[in-house]
Design a protein around this motif. Structure first.
Motif, PDB file in Angstrom:
ATOM      1  N   GLY A  70       0.801  -1.217   0.000  1.00  0.00           N
ATOM      2  CA  GLY A  70       0.000   0.000   0.000  1.00  0.00           C
ATOM      3  C   GLY A  70       0.827   1.258   0.000  1.00  0.00           C
ATOM      4  O   GLY A  70       2.052   1.228   0.141  1.00  0.00           O
ATOM      5  N   ARG A  71       0.112   2.368  -0.174  1.00  0.00           N
ATOM      6  CA  ARG A  71       0.707   3.704  -0.145  1.00  0.00           C
ATOM      7  C   ARG A  71      -0.297   4.654   0.504  1.00  0.00           C
ATOM      8  O   ARG A  71      -1.493   4.541   0.285  1.00  0.00           O
ATOM      9  CB  ARG A  71       0.980   4.219  -1.553  1.00  0.00           C
ATOM     10  N   CYS A  72       0.238   5.591   1.265  1.00  0.00           N
ATOM     11  CA  CYS A  72      -0.582   6.663   1.832  1.00  0.00           C
ATOM     12  C   CYS A  72       0.018   7.999   1.432  1.00  0.00           C
ATOM     13  O   CYS A  72       1.238   8.170   1.424  1.00  0.00           O
ATOM     14  CB  CYS A  72      -0.633   6.578   3.363  1.00  0.00           C
ATOM     15  N   ASN A  73      -0.856   8.933   1.101  1.00  0.00           N
ATOM     16  CA  ASN A  73      -0.449  10.297   0.759  1.00  0.00           C
ATOM     17  C   ASN A  73      -0.983  11.254   1.814  1.00  0.00           C
ATOM     18  O   ASN A  73      -2.174  11.246   2.112  1.00  0.00           O
ATOM     19  CB  ASN A  73      -1.012  10.707  -0.603  1.00  0.00           C
ATOM     20  N   ILE A  74      -0.077  12.050   2.351  1.00  0.00           N
ATOM     21  CA  ILE A  74      -0.436  13.099   3.285  1.00  0.00           C
ATOM     22  C   ILE A  74       0.192  14.366   2.723  1.00  0.00           C
ATOM     23  O   ILE A  74       1.410  14.442   2.585  1.00  0.00           O
ATOM     24  CB  ILE A  74       0.103  12.807   4.699  1.00  0.00           C
ATOM     25  N   PRO A  75      -0.628  15.379   2.376  1.00  0.00           N
ATOM     26  CA  PRO A  75      -0.056  16.604   1.807  1.00  0.00           C
ATOM     27  C   PRO A  75       1.048  17.181   2.695  1.00  0.00           C
ATOM     28  O   PRO A  75       0.997  17.087   3.916  1.00  0.00           O
ATOM     29  CB  PRO A  75      -1.255  17.551   1.728  1.00  0.00           C
ATOM     30  N   ASP A  76       2.044  17.769   2.062  1.00  0.00           N
ATOM     31  CA  ASP A  76       3.207  18.370   2.729  1.00  0.00           C
ATOM     32  C   ASP A  76       4.110  17.344   3.398  1.00  0.00           C
ATOM     33  O   ASP A  76       4.981  17.694   4.189  1.00  0.00           O
ATOM     34  CB  ASP A  76       2.796  19.432   3.764  1.00  0.00           C
ATOM     35  N   MET A  77       3.889  16.057   3.139  1.00  0.00           N
ATOM     36  CA  MET A  77       4.735  14.997   3.676  1.00  0.00           C
ATOM     37  C   MET A  77       5.037  14.019   2.550  1.00  0.00           C
ATOM     38  O   MET A  77       4.298  13.917   1.591  1.00  0.00           O
ATOM     39  CB  MET A  77       4.035  14.254   4.815  1.00  0.00           C
ATOM     40  N   ALA A  78       6.099  13.287   2.693  1.00  0.00           N
ATOM     41  CA  ALA A  78       6.461  12.307   1.672  1.00  0.00           C
ATOM     42  C   ALA A  78       5.420  11.189   1.620  1.00  0.00           C
ATOM     43  O   ALA A  78       4.831  10.823   2.636  1.00  0.00           O
ATOM     44  CB  ALA A  78       7.832  11.716   1.987  1.00  0.00           C
ATOM     45  N   GLN A  79       5.215  10.650   0.420  1.00  0.00           N
ATOM     46  CA  GLN A  79       4.331   9.507   0.260  1.00  0.00           C
ATOM     47  C   GLN A  79       4.927   8.323   1.033  1.00  0.00           C
ATOM     48  O   GLN A  79       6.132   8.112   1.017  1.00  0.00           O
ATOM     49  CB  GLN A  79       4.198   9.165  -1.217  1.00  0.00           C
ATOM     50  N   GLN A  80       4.084   7.580   1.713  1.00  0.00           N
ATOM     51  CA  GLN A  80       4.544   6.459   2.526  1.00  0.00           C
ATOM     52  C   GLN A  80       4.114   5.143   1.875  1.00  0.00           C
ATOM     53  O   GLN A  80       2.932   4.950   1.607  1.00  0.00           O
ATOM     54  CB  GLN A  80       3.968   6.541   3.941  1.00  0.00           C
ATOM     55  N   ALA A  81       5.058   4.254   1.628  1.00  0.00           N
ATOM     56  CA  ALA A  81       4.773   2.939   1.060  1.00  0.00           C
ATOM     57  C   ALA A  81       5.003   1.894   2.144  1.00  0.00           C
ATOM     58  O   ALA A  81       5.828   2.074   3.036  1.00  0.00           O
ATOM     59  CB  ALA A  81       5.671   2.668  -0.134  1.00  0.00           C
ATOM     60  N   PHE A  82       4.260   0.806   2.073  1.00  0.00           N
ATOM     61  CA  PHE A  82       4.399  -0.264   3.049  1.00  0.00           C
ATOM     62  C   PHE A  82       3.983  -1.582   2.417  1.00  0.00           C
ATOM     63  O   PHE A  82       3.280  -1.615   1.409  1.00  0.00           O
ATOM     64  CB  PHE A  82       3.558   0.027   4.301  1.00  0.00           C
ATOM     65  N   SER A  83       4.446  -2.672   3.009  1.00  0.00           N
ATOM     66  CA  SER A  83       4.066  -4.002   2.533  1.00  0.00           C
ATOM     67  C   SER A  83       4.290  -4.999   3.650  1.00  0.00           C
ATOM     68  O   SER A  83       4.983  -4.719   4.626  1.00  0.00           O
ATOM     69  CB  SER A  83       4.882  -4.395   1.298  1.00  0.00           C
TER      70      SER A  83
END
Length: 160
Positions: A70-83
């Motif tokens: 998965g991936r999460c996007n939070i504005p003004d922060m880096a995109q976060q990937a996880f598995s």
């Protein structure tokens, strides 16, 4: 900047649970297979920090575990990937997940699995709860900042 980096890392950590090797019986394996799905979630940070969160997670059944990416996007922060993956451990008689910080047991309540984590670091104390079933996925998160006591919370509700 430390606050935003901590929130970004915590957002990924709240979902990124990677399971320990395990051996599941037929009932546990069948349940894990039912978790396969593609989920899109939206939520928002509230409190000391605020803003929208958007995530996508794909769960794929494989053998005696279910893998996810998965991936999460939070504005003004880096995109976060996880598995990772979720599996059942016959020895301990529980569902388990493992992250970089260790093993997290999951509790099955009916058709739902609930994973709760808690951690402390130099920024503060964070807690997260992921509740997944074949028909729903919800992630709750809270961070209490060490220096100020300010609290940031979020709830991400996913749909297929």
């Amino acid at each position: 900047m430390l606050r935003k980096a901590t929130l970004a890392a915590a957002a990924a950590a709240m979902i990124a649970l990677t399971a320990a090797p395990a051996f599941a019986g037929p009932a546990e394996t069948a349940f894990l297979q039912k978790l396969s799905n593609t989920w899109s979630g939206k939520g928002s940070l509230k409190g000391a920090n605020s803003g929208p969160i958007a995530c996508k997670v794909v769960f794929t059944a494989g053998g005696k575990s279910t893998r996810f990416q998965g991936r999460c996007n939070i504005p003004d922060m880096a995109q976060q990937a996880f598995s990772g993956s979720i599996s059942y451990n016959d020895k301990t008689k529980q569902y388990e997940s493992r992250s970089a910080t260790g093993t997290v047991p999951g509790v099955r309540k009916g058709d739902k699995l609930v994973f709760r984590t808690s951690s402390k670091n130099m920024a503060g104390t964070s807690t997260s709860t992921m509740t997944i079933s074949p028909s729903s996925l919800v992630v709750d998160f809270a961070l209490v900042e060490k220096k100020t006591g300010d609290k940031t919370t979020s709830r991400i509700t996913f749909s297929r």
